[in-house]
Design a protein around this motif. Structure first.
Motif, PDB file in Angstrom:
ATOM      1  N   PRO A  26      10.497   0.550  -4.345  1.00  0.00           N
ATOM      2  CA  PRO A  26       9.144   0.979  -4.738  1.00  0.00           C
ATOM      3  C   PRO A  26       8.989   1.267  -6.228  1.00  0.00           C
ATOM      4  N   LEU A  27      10.066   1.558  -6.929  1.00  0.00           N
ATOM      5  CA  LEU A  27       9.970   1.747  -8.377  1.00  0.00           C
ATOM      6  C   LEU A  27       9.393   0.511  -9.051  1.00  0.00           C
ATOM      7  N   PHE A  28       9.672  -0.673  -8.500  1.00  0.00           N
ATOM      8  CA  PHE A  28       9.275  -1.935  -9.132  1.00  0.00           C
ATOM      9  C   PHE A  28       8.158  -2.654  -8.369  1.00  0.00           C
ATOM     10  N   ASN A  29       7.504  -1.952  -7.461  1.00  0.00           N
ATOM     11  CA  ASN A  29       6.463  -2.578  -6.645  1.00  0.00           C
ATOM     12  C   ASN A  29       5.223  -1.696  -6.575  1.00  0.00           C
ATOM     13  N   PRO A  30       4.058  -2.297  -6.267  1.00  0.00           N
ATOM     14  CA  PRO A  30       3.830  -3.709  -5.973  1.00  0.00           C
ATOM     15  C   PRO A  30       3.869  -4.575  -7.229  1.00  0.00           C
ATOM     16  N   ALA A  31       4.209  -5.838  -7.018  1.00  0.00           N
ATOM     17  CA  ALA A  31       4.274  -6.780  -8.131  1.00  0.00           C
ATOM     18  C   ALA A  31       2.904  -6.883  -8.793  1.00  0.00           C
ATOM     19  N   GLY A  32       2.921  -6.943 -10.093  1.00  0.00           N
ATOM     20  CA  GLY A  32       1.675  -6.988 -10.849  1.00  0.00           C
ATOM     21  C   GLY A  32       1.348  -5.622 -11.404  1.00  0.00           C
ATOM     22  N   TYR A  33       1.275  -4.638 -10.530  1.00  0.00           N
ATOM     23  CA  TYR A  33       1.098  -3.266 -11.018  1.00  0.00           C
ATOM     24  C   TYR A  33       2.321  -2.883 -11.851  1.00  0.00           C
ATOM     25  N   VAL A  34       3.499  -3.253 -11.358  1.00  0.00           N
ATOM     26  CA  VAL A  34       4.738  -3.162 -12.137  1.00  0.00           C
ATOM     27  C   VAL A  34       5.182  -4.592 -12.422  1.00  0.00           C
ATOM     28  N   GLN A  35       5.420  -4.901 -13.670  1.00  0.00           N
ATOM     29  CA  GLN A  35       5.817  -6.256 -14.044  1.00  0.00           C
ATOM     30  C   GLN A  35       7.301  -6.273 -14.371  1.00  0.00           C
TER      31      GLN A  35
ATOM     32  N   GLU B  86       0.834  -1.205   0.000  1.00  0.00           N
ATOM     33  CA  GLU B  86       0.000   0.000   0.000  1.00  0.00           C
ATOM     34  C   GLU B  86       0.870   1.258   0.000  1.00  0.00           C
ATOM     35  N   VAL B  87       1.961   1.241   0.765  1.00  0.00           N
ATOM     36  CA  VAL B  87       2.846   2.404   0.797  1.00  0.00           C
ATOM     37  C   VAL B  87       3.499   2.620  -0.570  1.00  0.00           C
ATOM     38  N   CYS B  88       3.853   1.530  -1.254  1.00  0.00           N
ATOM     39  CA  CYS B  88       4.380   1.680  -2.617  1.00  0.00           C
ATOM     40  C   CYS B  88       3.342   2.333  -3.525  1.00  0.00           C
ATOM     41  N   LEU B  89       2.088   1.923  -3.390  1.00  0.00           N
ATOM     42  CA  LEU B  89       1.032   2.550  -4.183  1.00  0.00           C
ATOM     43  C   LEU B  89       0.840   4.011  -3.790  1.00  0.00           C
ATOM     44  N   GLN B  90       1.028   4.326  -2.510  1.00  0.00           N
ATOM     45  CA  GLN B  90       0.960   5.729  -2.098  1.00  0.00           C
ATOM     46  C   GLN B  90       1.983   6.555  -2.883  1.00  0.00           C
ATOM     47  N   MET B  91       3.188   6.011  -3.036  1.00  0.00           N
ATOM     48  CA  MET B  91       4.221   6.728  -3.787  1.00  0.00           C
ATOM     49  C   MET B  91       3.812   6.916  -5.244  1.00  0.00           C
ATOM     50  N   HIS B  92       3.298   5.860  -5.861  1.00  0.00           N
ATOM     51  CA  HIS B  92       2.884   5.963  -7.258  1.00  0.00           C
ATOM     52  C   HIS B  92       1.754   6.977  -7.421  1.00  0.00           C
ATOM     53  N   LEU B  93       0.781   6.934  -6.519  1.00  0.00           N
ATOM     54  CA  LEU B  93      -0.346   7.858  -6.609  1.00  0.00           C
ATOM     55  C   LEU B  93       0.115   9.301  -6.427  1.00  0.00           C
ATOM     56  N   LEU B  94       1.029   9.522  -5.504  1.00  0.00           N
ATOM     57  CA  LEU B  94       1.558  10.874  -5.326  1.00  0.00           C
ATOM     58  C   LEU B  94       2.289  11.342  -6.579  1.00  0.00           C
ATOM     59  N   TYR B  95       3.073  10.440  -7.188  1.00  0.00           N
ATOM     60  CA  TYR B  95       3.757  10.850  -8.412  1.00  0.00           C
ATOM     61  C   TYR B  95       2.760  11.154  -9.530  1.00  0.00           C
ATOM     62  N   LEU B  96       1.731  10.334  -9.667  1.00  0.00           N
ATOM     63  CA  LEU B  96       0.747  10.568 -10.726  1.00  0.00           C
ATOM     64  C   LEU B  96       0.058  11.917 -10.538  1.00  0.00           C
ATOM     65  N   SER B  97      -0.231  12.268  -9.293  1.00  0.00           N
ATOM     66  CA  SER B  97      -0.826  13.569  -9.013  1.00  0.00           C
ATOM     67  C   SER B  97       0.180  14.692  -9.277  1.00  0.00           C
ATOM     68  N   PHE B  98       1.424  14.464  -8.871  1.00  0.00           N
ATOM     69  CA  PHE B  98       2.502  15.425  -9.138  1.00  0.00           C
ATOM     70  C   PHE B  98       2.655  15.661 -10.638  1.00  0.00           C
ATOM     71  N   ALA B  99       2.599  14.586 -11.417  1.00  0.00           N
ATOM     72  CA  ALA B  99       2.779  14.701 -12.862  1.00  0.00           C
ATOM     73  C   ALA B  99       1.664  15.524 -13.500  1.00  0.00           C
ATOM     74  N   ILE B 100       0.450  15.404 -12.971  1.00  0.00           N
ATOM     75  CA  ILE B 100      -0.658  16.224 -13.480  1.00  0.00           C
ATOM     76  C   ILE B 100      -0.350  17.703 -13.266  1.00  0.00           C
ATOM     77  N   ALA B 101       0.145  18.036 -12.078  1.00  0.00           N
ATOM     78  CA  ALA B 101       0.474  19.431 -11.768  1.00  0.00           C
ATOM     79  C   ALA B 101       1.621  19.936 -12.641  1.00  0.00           C
TER      80      ALA B 101
END
Length: 360
Positions: free
Chosen positions: A255-264, A188-203
């Motif tokens: 976290p760049l490569f996790n969670p497994a499945g979301y990142v293959q 979940e924390v790895c997904l928190q990082m991805h979600l924050l980056y996705l929001s950052f990228a929008i900005a």
């Protein structure tokens, strides 16, 4: 501010569901803060007081972020502790109750200069409060695969706590949780990082306009700093070896490569194979890496062993990277050096006793 507001309500709710503590009251908000990537325990040392379900307070006995910016001057302190904190605290609370308000009792700039606690806030939920407004970016981030990505359920037969449905505690004792629960938290924390980056990228894209290359460069440079520093901390925390074996293990956990499945991605014998994944579809961190963009990967390798070089080939979404031993030590990336300005780069966690918090 936009980065936080576009991601925090999503991942806060995800963690509530994962650990079975969904609610609409102050203790639920406090539990969420304890498991929020933006409030790492001890470095951001939140101390909580619960008056009743709808009223509480917290103070930061130690704020690592404040100590990072105080040497830069009062303008930076005001920017972080006022301009940024006011909307971001409410954005965090909105996932639990849109009528929750976090308001300062006192906060920096500190007077006197050594004032403790570093800041103190009230948390009040009242039906008379106007509901907090959601960020426009939130709807966009909700549409990503990361926002709804299904992770493995916690095995309730595993030894240890399977959730956080019990009382709020002063400090989360992660050692009390089951292996299965800890894996879920980490994912979940790895997904928190991805979600924050996705929001950052929008900005960033909103500011870069038609210059897609500029937006990608900003995202990549951010990732280089995080990738290298994150690799160094993982390597040090787990006392991993150097060389190809050490880098391989760090990559498995990074976290760049996790969670497994979301990142293959899989790495064997110093050979990293990446396939197109939902993270690519979202434009998450892995989409910034390719045979033409190996700097984030090199930052990871250099953090573990500067004599390892990354050589990659393939397409932008399906590629292979090899770790090659060289005679020369690679220099640390400037982006990693910038990330290390924070005291969080070397912060070490200490064992703490977990005590239940009751209404005072």
């Amino acid at each position: 501010i936009e980065e936080w507001a576009g991601a925090s309500p999503i991942y806060t709710k995800r963690m509530q569901r994962a650990l079975n503590y969904e609610g609409d009251d102050v203790p639920t908000i406090f539990k969420g803060l304890q498991l929020d990537i933006g409030a790492p325990p001890q470095f951001m040392d939140f101390r909580y007081t619960v008056h009743d379900r709808w009223h509480g307070e917290f103070q930061l006995d130690h704020c690592g972020a404040l100590l990072d910016v105080e040497p830069m001057g009062e303008d930076y302190v005001f920017g972080m502790c006022h301009t940024i904190e006011d909307p971001t605290f409410d954005a965090t609370a909105v996932a639990t109750n849109p009528r929750a308000q976090m308001r300062p009792i006192h906060r920096p700039p500190r007077v006197p200069a050594d004032r403790r606690p570093h800041c103190a806030w009230t948390v009040i939920i009242d039906e008379s409060h106007p509901p907090a407004e959601e960020s426009p970016a939130l709807d966009l981030v909700r549409q990503t695969r990361a926002a709804t990505w299904q992770l493995d359920s916690i095995d309730r037969a595993d030894d240890g706590l399977a959730d956080y449905s019990g009382p709020l505690v002063s400090d989360v004792d992660f050692g009390a949780f089951s292996h299965s629960a800890l894996v879920r938290m980490a994912d979940e924390v790895c997904l928190q990082m991805h979600l924050l980056y996705l929001s950052f990228a929008i900005a960033v894209r909103a500011r870069a306009g038609c210059d897609a290359e500029l937006a990608a460069t900003v995202g990549t440079r951010q990732l280089i700093g995080l990738a290298g520093l994150g690799a160094e901390r993982i390597h040090r925390a787990l006392s991993l070896p150097g060389g190809v074996d050490g880098v391989s293990r760090v990559v498995e956990l990074h976290p760049l490569f996790n969670p497994a499945g979301y990142v293959q991605a899989e790495i064997t014998g110093g050979r990293l194979v990446v396939h197109r994944s939902p993270a690519h579809d979202d434009g998450a961190w892995i989409a910034l890496c390719s045979p033409e963009s190996v700097a984030p990967l090199q930052a990871i390798a250099t953090a573990v062993d500067p004599h390892l070089a990354v050589r990659a080939g393939g397409t932008s979404t399906d590629w292979t990277a090899e770790l090659v031993v060289t005679d020369f030590a690679a220099a640390e990336f400037p982006e990693v050096k910038v990330a290390k300005v924070s005291g969080g780069s070397t912060f070490r966690f200490q064992p703490r006793r977990s005590l239940p918090l009751t209404v005072v």
